[in-house]
Design a protein around this motif. Structure first.
Motif, mmCIF file in Angstrom:
data_model
loop_
_atom_site.group_PDB
_atom_site.id
_atom_site.type_symbol
_atom_site.label_atom_id
_atom_site.label_comp_id
_atom_site.label_asym_id
_atom_site.label_seq_id
_atom_site.Cartn_x
_atom_site.Cartn_y
_atom_site.Cartn_z
ATOM 1 N N GLN A 68 0.866 -1.211 -0.029
ATOM 2 C CA GLN A 68 -0.080 0.118 0.093
ATOM 3 C C GLN A 68 0.762 1.332 0.101
ATOM 4 O O GLN A 68 0.568 2.331 -0.793
ATOM 5 C CB GLN A 68 -0.997 0.054 1.138
ATOM 6 C CG GLN A 68 -2.097 -0.687 1.206
ATOM 7 C CD GLN A 68 -2.662 -1.062 2.413
ATOM 8 O OE1 GLN A 68 -2.485 -0.638 3.486
ATOM 9 N NE2 GLN A 68 -3.734 -1.696 2.326
ATOM 10 N N ARG A 69 2.016 1.452 0.779
ATOM 11 C CA ARG A 69 2.600 2.410 0.908
ATOM 12 C C ARG A 69 3.468 2.649 -0.320
ATOM 13 O O ARG A 69 3.618 3.554 -1.059
ATOM 14 C CB ARG A 69 4.026 2.165 2.005
ATOM 15 C CG ARG A 69 3.345 2.746 3.494
ATOM 16 C CD ARG A 69 4.580 2.768 4.042
ATOM 17 N NE ARG A 69 5.335 1.376 4.306
ATOM 18 C CZ ARG A 69 5.045 0.427 5.323
ATOM 19 N NH1 ARG A 69 4.081 0.835 6.275
ATOM 20 N NH2 ARG A 69 5.735 -0.534 5.279
ATOM 21 N N THR A 74 4.030 5.487 -5.713
ATOM 22 C CA THR A 74 3.953 5.452 -7.324
ATOM 23 C C THR A 74 2.825 6.173 -7.393
ATOM 24 O O THR A 74 2.996 6.990 -8.737
ATOM 25 C CB THR A 74 3.881 4.166 -7.893
ATOM 26 O OG1 THR A 74 2.671 3.424 -7.134
ATOM 27 C CG2 THR A 74 5.321 3.326 -7.533
ATOM 28 N N ARG A 75 1.846 6.125 -7.162
ATOM 29 C CA ARG A 75 0.470 7.097 -7.556
ATOM 30 C C ARG A 75 0.870 8.468 -7.355
ATOM 31 O O ARG A 75 0.384 9.278 -8.231
ATOM 32 C CB ARG A 75 -0.643 6.502 -6.486
ATOM 33 C CG ARG A 75 -1.931 7.175 -7.247
ATOM 34 C CD ARG A 75 -3.104 7.048 -6.398
ATOM 35 N NE ARG A 75 -3.269 7.434 -5.456
ATOM 36 C CZ ARG A 75 -4.115 7.481 -4.363
ATOM 37 N NH1 ARG A 75 -5.031 6.673 -4.789
ATOM 38 N NH2 ARG A 75 -3.839 8.020 -3.364
ATOM 39 N N HIS A 76 1.535 9.030 -6.352
ATOM 40 C CA HIS A 76 1.527 10.160 -6.114
ATOM 41 C C HIS A 76 2.771 10.567 -6.955
ATOM 42 O O HIS A 76 2.738 11.816 -7.730
ATOM 43 C CB HIS A 76 2.293 10.479 -4.517
ATOM 44 C CG HIS A 76 2.606 11.968 -4.070
ATOM 45 N ND1 HIS A 76 1.950 13.010 -4.216
ATOM 46 C CD2 HIS A 76 3.989 12.391 -4.042
ATOM 47 C CE1 HIS A 76 2.564 14.034 -4.017
ATOM 48 N NE2 HIS A 76 3.759 13.803 -3.861
ATOM 49 N N ALA A 77 3.813 9.872 -7.260
ATOM 50 C CA ALA A 77 4.865 10.320 -8.484
ATOM 51 C C ALA A 77 3.989 10.485 -9.615
ATOM 52 O O ALA A 77 4.330 11.229 -10.535
ATOM 53 C CB ALA A 77 5.739 9.327 -8.284
ATOM 54 N N ARG A 78 3.345 9.413 -10.046
ATOM 55 C CA ARG A 78 2.748 9.455 -11.247
ATOM 56 C C ARG A 78 1.783 10.584 -11.583
ATOM 57 O O ARG A 78 1.545 11.254 -12.465
ATOM 58 C CB ARG A 78 1.864 7.897 -11.503
ATOM 59 C CG ARG A 78 1.525 7.782 -12.843
ATOM 60 C CD ARG A 78 0.679 6.540 -13.107
ATOM 61 N NE ARG A 78 1.401 5.581 -12.234
ATOM 62 C CZ ARG A 78 0.787 4.627 -11.464
ATOM 63 N NH1 ARG A 78 -0.771 4.710 -11.394
ATOM 64 N NH2 ARG A 78 1.197 3.731 -10.743
ATOM 65 N N GLY A 79 0.996 11.116 -10.419
ATOM 66 C CA GLY A 79 0.081 12.069 -10.466
ATOM 67 C C GLY A 79 0.917 13.518 -10.753
ATOM 68 O O GLY A 79 0.425 13.997 -11.660
ATOM 69 N N ASN A 80 2.080 13.384 -10.077
ATOM 70 C CA ASN A 80 2.854 14.731 -10.601
ATOM 71 C C ASN A 80 3.291 14.583 -12.029
ATOM 72 O O ASN A 80 3.340 15.760 -12.738
ATOM 73 C CB ASN A 80 4.110 14.983 -9.794
ATOM 74 C CG ASN A 80 3.724 15.291 -7.995
ATOM 75 O OD1 ASN A 80 2.896 15.937 -8.093
ATOM 76 N ND2 ASN A 80 4.628 14.928 -7.116
#
Length: 192
Positions: A68-69, A74-80
């Protein structure tokens, strides 16, 4: 939860021996049985923890939390990355990405009129209606023949044909770079 009766039985035997050694230590007033009982008791505890399935359950919970972490990171990095960086925002589909692409598509200068008037006028007209400054773009009929699709093909069929064709001609897979550019140009023409 997976239980192991044999491991639990051995853990119970070790716990019983630990209890007898602790009682023997108090009765004999000697520290030696107590010193032997401590590692034996620790072994009994870990064997019980393993045999009852709690160790496996704890490891699975840790693994889920770790996944989950990692997913959040990766979701945060992909969002940026999806935003375009530096507040650029997403580009419209088919917009040129570099100065060279803009010059090739719209003319010598960025203004599209050949004057090099700068980036202010380069979107003044719909690029799909312009005649290409280079003759390398295929006509619609040529593009359809390169990809092997018929004139009634929809966008999904064109995309599927492009992907299949690219697998054969991509330079990283041993294909010809010129043919790859030709297939990509055909796809770009049919995508417009």
């Amino acid at each position: 939860m997976q239980r192991s009766p044999i491991v639990l039985l051995v853990a119970a035997l070790f716990a019983g021996m630990t209890a007898l050694l602790v009682i023997g230590s108090f009765v004999s007033r000697s520290p030696i049985p107590f010193v032997v009982a401590v590692p034996l008791g620790a072994t009994a505890y870990f064997m019980y923890y393993h045999g009852s399935g709690k160790l496996l359950e704890s490891l699975r919970r840790r693994q889920v939390r770790s996944r989950q972490r990692q997913h959040e990171r990766t979701r945060h990095a992909r969002g940026n990355r999806d935003r375009g960086g530096f507040g650029a925002g997403p580009r419209a589909r088919g917009d040129p990405r570099t100065r060279g692409e803009r010059e090739a598509r719209f003319g010598v200068g960025l203004g599209g009129d050949g004057s090099g008037s700068g980036p202010t006028g380069w979107r003044s007209e719909d690029p799909r209606n312009r005649v290409s400054a280079t003759s390398s773009e295929p006509t619609t009929a040529e593009a359809r023949s390169v990809l092997g699709v018929d004139p009634t093909a929809d966008q999904a069929t064109i995309k599927r044909a492009y992907r299949d064709r690219v697998k054969d001609v991509h330079p990283d897979r041993g294909g010809d770079e010129a043919e790859f550019k030709r297939v990509t140009a055909a796809y770009d023409r049919l995508r417009e």
